[in-house]
Motif scaffolding. Structure first.
Motif, mmCIF file in Angstrom:
data_model
loop_
_atom_site.group_PDB
_atom_site.id
_atom_site.type_symbol
_atom_site.label_atom_id
_atom_site.label_comp_id
_atom_site.label_asym_id
_atom_site.label_seq_id
_atom_site.Cartn_x
_atom_site.Cartn_y
_atom_site.Cartn_z
ATOM 1 N N MET A 12 23.262 -1.173 12.428
ATOM 2 C CA MET A 12 21.347 -0.304 13.460
ATOM 3 C C MET A 12 21.939 -1.866 13.115
ATOM 4 O O MET A 12 21.693 -2.613 11.713
ATOM 5 N N PRO A 13 20.327 -2.388 13.217
ATOM 6 C CA PRO A 13 19.373 -3.488 12.680
ATOM 7 C C PRO A 13 18.896 -2.988 11.402
ATOM 8 O O PRO A 13 18.442 -2.695 11.415
ATOM 9 N N ARG A 14 18.525 -4.122 10.819
ATOM 10 C CA ARG A 14 19.695 -5.742 10.840
ATOM 11 C C ARG A 14 20.603 -5.881 10.792
ATOM 12 O O ARG A 14 21.025 -4.623 9.595
ATOM 13 N N HIS A 15 21.435 -6.782 11.313
ATOM 14 C CA HIS A 15 22.570 -5.801 11.503
ATOM 15 C C HIS A 15 23.933 -6.722 10.268
ATOM 16 O O HIS A 15 23.406 -8.542 10.109
ATOM 17 N N ALA A 16 24.090 -6.533 9.817
ATOM 18 C CA ALA A 16 24.989 -7.088 8.127
ATOM 19 C C ALA A 16 25.834 -8.030 8.707
ATOM 20 O O ALA A 16 27.504 -7.814 9.123
ATOM 21 N N GLN A 17 26.195 -8.649 8.065
ATOM 22 C CA GLN A 17 27.362 -9.877 8.049
ATOM 23 C C GLN A 17 28.493 -8.744 7.502
ATOM 24 O O GLN A 17 29.489 -9.296 8.479
ATOM 25 N N GLU A 18 28.620 -8.459 6.342
ATOM 26 C CA GLU A 18 29.274 -7.912 5.655
ATOM 27 C C GLU A 18 30.496 -6.391 6.608
ATOM 28 O O GLU A 18 31.522 -6.028 6.453
ATOM 29 N N THR A 19 29.145 -6.211 7.869
ATOM 30 C CA THR A 19 30.041 -4.908 8.401
ATOM 31 C C THR A 19 31.092 -5.269 9.429
ATOM 32 O O THR A 19 32.006 -5.198 10.150
ATOM 33 N N LEU A 20 30.394 -6.857 10.104
ATOM 34 C CA LEU A 20 31.048 -7.897 10.954
ATOM 35 C C LEU A 20 32.888 -8.026 10.518
ATOM 36 O O LEU A 20 33.208 -8.021 10.317
ATOM 37 N N THR A 21 32.613 -8.718 8.756
ATOM 38 C CA THR A 21 33.952 -9.167 8.706
ATOM 39 C C THR A 21 34.826 -7.946 7.847
ATOM 40 O O THR A 21 35.860 -8.185 8.290
ATOM 41 N N ALA A 22 33.900 -6.767 7.837
ATOM 42 C CA ALA A 22 34.871 -5.337 7.551
ATOM 43 C C ALA A 22 35.792 -5.521 8.397
ATOM 44 O O ALA A 22 35.861 -4.555 8.669
ATOM 45 N N VAL A 23 34.255 -4.846 9.673
ATOM 46 C CA VAL A 23 35.801 -4.640 11.284
ATOM 47 C C VAL A 23 36.384 -5.505 11.350
ATOM 48 O O VAL A 23 37.796 -5.383 11.921
ATOM 49 N N SER A 48 40.283 12.244 16.211
ATOM 50 C CA SER A 48 40.629 13.263 15.171
ATOM 51 C C SER A 48 41.905 12.749 15.118
ATOM 52 O O SER A 48 42.425 13.544 14.281
ATOM 53 N N ALA A 49 43.052 12.555 16.006
ATOM 54 C CA ALA A 49 44.306 11.879 15.929
ATOM 55 C C ALA A 49 44.804 11.017 14.483
ATOM 56 O O ALA A 49 46.212 11.097 13.929
ATOM 57 N N SER A 50 43.115 10.389 14.099
ATOM 58 C CA SER A 50 44.043 9.425 13.345
ATOM 59 C C SER A 50 43.921 10.224 11.680
ATOM 60 O O SER A 50 42.370 10.532 11.253
ATOM 61 N N THR A 51 44.784 9.635 10.502
ATOM 62 C CA THR A 51 44.657 10.353 9.721
ATOM 63 C C THR A 51 45.371 9.294 8.705
ATOM 64 O O THR A 51 46.464 9.158 8.357
ATOM 65 N N PRO A 52 44.925 8.797 7.714
ATOM 66 C CA PRO A 52 43.290 8.970 7.652
ATOM 67 C C PRO A 52 42.049 8.611 8.418
ATOM 68 O O PRO A 52 42.482 7.613 9.502
ATOM 69 N N LEU A 53 41.230 8.938 8.623
ATOM 70 C CA LEU A 53 39.829 8.485 9.202
ATOM 71 C C LEU A 53 39.527 8.654 8.562
ATOM 72 O O LEU A 53 38.804 8.176 7.409
ATOM 73 N N THR A 54 38.541 6.859 8.542
ATOM 74 C CA THR A 54 37.388 5.758 7.821
ATOM 75 C C THR A 54 36.267 5.331 8.958
ATOM 76 O O THR A 54 36.708 5.839 10.153
ATOM 77 N N VAL A 55 35.233 5.863 7.969
ATOM 78 C CA VAL A 55 33.775 5.830 8.218
ATOM 79 C C VAL A 55 33.399 4.970 7.835
ATOM 80 O O VAL A 55 33.076 4.891 6.216
ATOM 81 N N LEU A 56 32.678 3.822 8.302
ATOM 82 C CA LEU A 56 32.353 2.985 7.576
ATOM 83 C C LEU A 56 30.369 2.489 8.127
ATOM 84 O O LEU A 56 30.344 2.916 9.444
ATOM 85 N N GLY A 57 30.210 2.508 7.129
ATOM 86 C CA GLY A 57 28.323 2.366 7.334
ATOM 87 C C GLY A 57 28.119 1.637 6.064
ATOM 88 O O GLY A 57 27.971 2.085 4.907
ATOM 89 N N LEU A 58 27.438 0.120 6.661
ATOM 90 C CA LEU A 58 26.746 -0.159 5.114
ATOM 91 C C LEU A 58 25.481 -0.684 5.404
ATOM 92 O O LEU A 58 24.962 -0.692 6.282
#
Length: 307
Positions: A212-223, A151-161
């Protein structure tokens, strides 16, 4: 008349009171606590993940069979038992069996004739995921703390690939009703990098990521990019352990339905709603003001059909 979202924000605040004593934590939560060691090797994390995913069967395996199933050596299993605080594999297996027997007894009474067809079995599996999540949520502190941070993060980013896009879109759509600046990232690679770096430059402090499965390599990279930029990461996933959970500042691991060709996400969906509720509780005045403004706009432009 208040909208349903306004009424829920007022009536169901999870910060208002603590529940009384609950039943014991879910098997997943018990194992996560048991295996929560920061210096487990990759092979040891593989053993831990196998046990989490197959507790009712794995708890009764010999050390040879467990090593084969997890794809490690027998000495690795012995070292793993020692690393998580046991004198050896027999002592660890005794603990695992007590957890597994608790799981089986909770499901006793569902005889073969009452298991139904495959679709009903898929629903039963999701019910079990929800029951495990309910036990995990007996202690609301982690959810409340994460809700306040998001809530306190402005902006708040939501990531889902990839397959996780739908959950990220749902969360972002709802969060925009109560948060002034929510940025949705559904493309990986340089597009995600740009969005994450811009979010940090704009003053953002947190990212909520879905995997969520299958877990994407690009998600790990983005994190990893988010962390290197100075953003903290909250993660909703089905894995309590592994590379993604290692990178996250806080992880909410929930079961997914895997009985059908494509997974179903009842428990992750409820986890999303719980975090959204925690965000509304974190700043109730802002929540109320934004929901009222939105209802005025919705009425003026007739966004919705009248029931």
């Amino acid at each position: 008349m208040p909208s349903p979202q306004q009424a829920r924000a007022q009536a169901y605040a999870i910060t208002s009171a603590k529940a009384g004593p609950e039943t014991e934590p879910s098997p997943t939560a018990q194992l996560r606590a048991l295996f929560d060691r920061p210096r487990l090797s990759p092979g040891q994390r593989r053993i831990a993940q196998y046990l989490i995913e197959h507790i009712t069967e794995a708890a009764f395996l010999s050390i040879t069979d467990l090593a084969d199933r997890a794809g490690v050596s027998q000495p690795s299993v012995t070292r793993f038992a020692s690393a998580v605080g046991f004198s050896g594999y027999p002592a660890l297996r005794e603990k695992l069996q007590s957890i597994a027997l608790g799981t089986r007894s909770a499901g006793a009474g569902q005889t073969e004739e009452h298991r139904g067809n495959e679709l009903q079995a898929a629903v039963d599996a999701e019910i079990e995921n929800l029951e495990n999540l309910r036990r995990d949520l007996a202690d609301t502190d982690r959810v409340i703390e994460a809700g306040r941070a998001l809530s306190a993060s402005t902006p708040l980013t939501v990531l889902g690939l990839r397959i996780s896009v739908s959950l990220a879109e749902y969360f972002a759509y709802a969060a925009r009703r109560i948060h002034p600046d929510v940025r949705l990232v559904t493309l990986g690679g340089s597009v995600a990098y740009d969005a994450l770096l811009q979010s940090r430059e704009a003053g953002g402090t947190w990212v909520l990521a879905f995997s969520m499965p299958r877990h994407a390599q690009e998600t790990l990279t983005a994190v990893r990019v988010a962390r290197s930029a100075g953003l903290k990461v909250a993660l909703i996933t089905d894995l309590a352990l592994g590379p993604l959970a290692d990178e996250a500042d806080v992880t909410f691991a929930t079961g997914t339905g895997s009985r059908l060709v494509f997974d179903s996400y009842a428990a992750p969906g409820v986890m999303c709603a719980a975090l959204l509720q925690a965000m509304t509780d974190a700043d109730p005045e802002r929540t109320q003001a934004r929901l009222e403004d939105y209802e005025q706009v919705a009425d003026e432009h007739r966004f919705f059909l009248r029931d």
